[in-house]
Design an enzyme around this catalytic site. Structure first.
Site, mmCIF file in Angstrom:
data_model
loop_
_atom_site.group_PDB
_atom_site.id
_atom_site.type_symbol
_atom_site.label_atom_id
_atom_site.label_comp_id
_atom_site.label_asym_id
_atom_site.label_seq_id
_atom_site.Cartn_x
_atom_site.Cartn_y
_atom_site.Cartn_z
ATOM 1 N N LYS A 170 -2.985 -43.215 5.092
ATOM 2 C CA LYS A 170 -2.142 -43.555 6.215
ATOM 3 C C LYS A 170 -1.190 -42.390 6.498
ATOM 4 C CE LYS A 170 1.804 -45.991 5.414
ATOM 5 N NZ LYS A 170 2.846 -45.191 4.770
ATOM 6 N N HIS A 200 -2.306 -48.438 0.158
ATOM 7 C CA HIS A 200 -2.264 -48.513 -1.309
ATOM 8 C C HIS A 200 -1.730 -49.852 -1.817
ATOM 9 C CE1 HIS A 200 2.015 -47.261 -1.065
ATOM 10 N NE2 HIS A 200 2.129 -47.712 -2.282
ATOM 11 N N LYS A 204 -2.676 -52.788 -5.415
ATOM 12 C CA LYS A 204 -1.746 -53.292 -6.429
ATOM 13 C C LYS A 204 -2.296 -54.597 -6.998
ATOM 14 C CE LYS A 204 2.391 -51.362 -4.230
ATOM 15 N NZ LYS A 204 3.052 -50.457 -5.143
ATOM 16 N N ASP A 257 6.090 -46.869 9.051
ATOM 17 C CA ASP A 257 5.811 -46.427 7.689
ATOM 18 C C ASP A 257 5.442 -47.591 6.776
ATOM 19 O OD1 ASP A 257 5.731 -44.527 5.569
ATOM 20 O OD2 ASP A 257 7.748 -45.113 4.927
ATOM 21 N N HIS A 262 1.576 -51.938 5.116
ATOM 22 C CA HIS A 262 1.768 -52.685 3.862
ATOM 23 C C HIS A 262 2.257 -54.119 4.104
ATOM 24 C CE1 HIS A 262 1.302 -48.737 2.352
ATOM 25 N NE2 HIS A 262 2.568 -48.380 2.333
ATOM 26 N N LYS A 362 14.858 -48.765 3.358
ATOM 27 C CA LYS A 362 15.157 -47.759 2.337
ATOM 28 C C LYS A 362 16.634 -47.850 1.965
ATOM 29 C CE LYS A 362 11.445 -44.546 3.025
ATOM 30 N NZ LYS A 362 10.678 -44.833 1.802
ATOM 31 N N LYS A 367 15.107 -52.140 -5.893
ATOM 32 C CA LYS A 367 13.681 -51.936 -5.567
ATOM 33 C C LYS A 367 12.980 -53.266 -5.791
ATOM 34 C CE LYS A 367 9.496 -49.699 -5.781
ATOM 35 N NZ LYS A 367 8.857 -49.157 -4.602
HETATM 36 C C1 BG6 Z 1 4.484 -45.434 1.388
HETATM 37 C C2 BG6 Z 1 5.577 -45.056 2.343
HETATM 38 O O1 BG6 Z 1 3.333 -45.829 2.089
HETATM 39 O O2 BG6 Z 1 4.926 -46.508 0.569
HETATM 40 C C3 BG6 Z 1 6.830 -44.676 1.579
HETATM 41 O O3 BG6 Z 1 5.146 -43.960 3.136
HETATM 42 C C4 BG6 Z 1 7.231 -45.774 0.623
HETATM 43 O O4 BG6 Z 1 7.902 -44.391 2.468
HETATM 44 C C5 BG6 Z 1 6.049 -46.195 -0.228
HETATM 45 O O5 BG6 Z 1 8.264 -45.279 -0.197
HETATM 46 C C6 BG6 Z 1 6.381 -47.415 -1.051
HETATM 47 O O6 BG6 Z 1 5.343 -47.653 -1.954
HETATM 48 P P1 BG6 Z 1 5.597 -48.411 -3.297
HETATM 49 O O7 BG6 Z 1 4.249 -48.487 -3.939
HETATM 50 O O8 BG6 Z 1 6.588 -47.599 -4.091
HETATM 51 O O9 BG6 Z 1 6.152 -49.737 -2.924
#
Ligand code: BG6
Length: 519
Positions: A170, A200, A204, A257, A262, A362, A367
């Protein structure tokens, strides 16, 4: 206050042996880039260590920087050894992988380059390498189309003696029109079955567990609909800022993004109908149906059902964080959003009228990626409660990361003579039940691509359906005056307007601190 009831750990599962990848040559475009160092090479190393690679497996790194094979190997070794992702670095495992690495420098915009690549691959095949090739495009988005065209024109996209596949990272386009255009180019060169568009999140373990939870158990599915569910909350909160990606992020923003891919994938897995089988087309067919059913937003909807935010300075934990506009490489007057919240509706039989609140941002307090399914209240409040303790409606929270697991909250009778209710939580934790080794998303996806299994990759119509939801929002945001940015402090839960968005329907987001404590 809530009591935690730990789900009874099942017998510790032996890790089943992983399947083997097909023999192939993996050609990585963007081999000197960040993703190759942080994710791809550590994942390939882990797969090689776990014995998933055939003897006929080699990697050719492609980049603009002039490097010898030796220099490339040294860089990759450093990246893998220092990676937080790969498990344990063993010199012997690395040596076995290292001898399979080589490098070719060149400009992917130039047609001559593909002739050199072709000559290199022919040479490798002549000396015993696999005739199967997988091209992994991990470059800035603007190079995706030239690479696909270059592979097509040079005849590299087809092989008489083996197969050729392409993996595309992506962002897949930046709106509906550009995604369609790229899809058109890809489809003139590769068959859809050979195209692997990566999101991605689908790799997971806990994302795949959404399907297992819903369709591997009979007790949840009967209540998984508008009759019992009040609303659904999907959160992807990050503490990271834009890191070294300001140029990319300034053009992209949180909606493109994170939400356009996602978050919509998480929503689709939560909301989709059962597929007829667990195979690529059956699963993707049901996800597309969800995307098609999402009510499109017009300008008025965008005003009332979306919130965008940008972080100002603040503190995360004990660390001071600069505002987005102060980050290196960011325009000091930037109006790029670093946070997006949407209230979406799925117009179908199962979900009519149930809001799906989606937020991604962000530099938030913690997290956390989580799907929280909030059930309706009981029709009558039968039991006594205290001002501090009362039974809240049930919530099933699927924690995607970092405390991977599922928790179910419900009311229990507090011990004592009175019939008083107390909220409790029943927790299933991946780490406690299965140990800590969750397979990394990129390992799963690379292995699947090398085995030709596209179940966890996004199909052409799926990507376009995602953009059909997002593009009208982007267009409306471009027309409307931006909010007074910055409108949330780094380390907070995001803009106050997002709270209002849910509160207007009598709903609320789980606060990030609350979720953290529960995890
Ligand atoms: C990416 C984004 O696809 O996913 C990033 O471009 C983001 O900005 C990331 O930080 C988050 O992925 P994960 O696996 O850390 O949740």
């Amino acid at each position: 206050m809530s009591t935690i009831v730990q789900a009874r750990p099942v017998e510790r599962a032996e890790k089943p042996s992983l399947p083997k990848a097909d023999s192939c040559v993996l050609v990585i475009f963007g081999a000197t880039g960040d993703l190759t160092k942080r994710k791809l090479m550590p994942a390939l190393y882990d797969l090689a260590c776990a014995g998933c690679m055939r003897a006929q497996f080699e990697i050719v790194g492609i980049g603009r920087t002039e490097l010898s094979d030796e220099q490339f190997r040294t860089r990759m070794k450093e990246a893998t050894a220092n990676s937080k992702e790969s498990r344990n670095f063993h010199e012997a495992c690395w040596n076995d992988l290292e001898r399979r690495l080589s490098y070719l420098s060149g400009d992917a915009n130039e047609r001559d380059f593909y002739l050199r690549l072709k000559a290199r691959l022919q040479e490798m095949h002549a000396s015993g390498s696999s005739p199967n090739t997988i091209f992994y495009v991990s470059t800035p988005a603007s190079l995706a189309a030239p690479i696909v065209e270059g592979l097509g024109e040079s005849g590299l996209a087809h092989s008489d003696s083996g197969w050729a596949r392409i993996v595309l990272e992506k962002p897949f386009g930046h709106d509906l029109a550009s995604a369609r255009e790229l899809n058109e180019i890809v489809s003139t060169v590769f068959d859809e079955k050979d195209v692997f568009r990566i999101d991605h999140y689908l790799g997971k373990e806990t994302v795949q567990n959404i399907l297992m939870f819903r369709f591997g158990n009979s007790m949840f599915e009967p209540v998984w609909n508008r009759n019992y569910i009040d609303y659904v909350e999907i959160t992807a909160a990050e503490t990271l800022g834009v890191e070294s990606r300001a140029a990319f992020y300034e053009e992209t923003g949180a909606l493109r993004d994170m939400v356009a891919n996602h978050m919509l994938q998480l929503l689709a897995l939560t909301a989709m109908e059962p597929p007829v089988a667990f195979d690529a087309d059956s699963v993707r067919e049901q996800k597309v149906q969800v995307f098609r059913s999402i009510r499109a937003m017009d300008l008025e909807d965008v005003k009332s059902r979306t919130v965008r935010g940008q972080y100002g300075s603040g503190t995360i934990g004990a660390t001071a964080a600069p505002g987005y506009r102060e980050e290196p490489g960011v325009d000091p007057h930037s109006n790029t959003e670093t946070y997006a919240a949407l209230e979406l509706y799925i117009n179908n039989w199962r979900w009519a009228g149930v809001p799906f609140y989606v937020r991604a941002g962000k530099r938030l307090a913690t997290k956390l990626t989580e799907i929280a399914v909030h059930f309706k209240r009981t029709p009558q409040a039968l039991f006594a409660s205290t001002p501090d303790e009362h039974v809240e409606p049930n919530v099933i929270a699927m924690n995607i990361q970092p405390n991977e697991g599922i928790s179910i909250s419900f009311g229990a009778k507090r011990p004592g003579l009175q019939m008083r209710a107390a909220p409790v939580t029943m927790d299933f934790s991946y780490a406690k039940t299965f140990g800590t080794e969750v397979t990394l998303a990129y390992e799963t996806l690379l292995l699947d691509a090398m085995r030709g299994d596209a179940t966890l990759f996004t199909r052409r119509d799926e990507v376009e359906a995602e953009w059909r939801i997002i593009t009208p929002i982007e267009d409306a945001w471009a027309q409307l005056p931006p909010p007074p940015f910055p409108n949330y402090a780094a380390g907070s839960d995001g803009p106050a307007d997002a709270e209002i968005l849910a509160a207007e329907n009598g709903h609320h987001w789980r606060t990030l601190a609350q979720v953290n404590a529960a995890g």
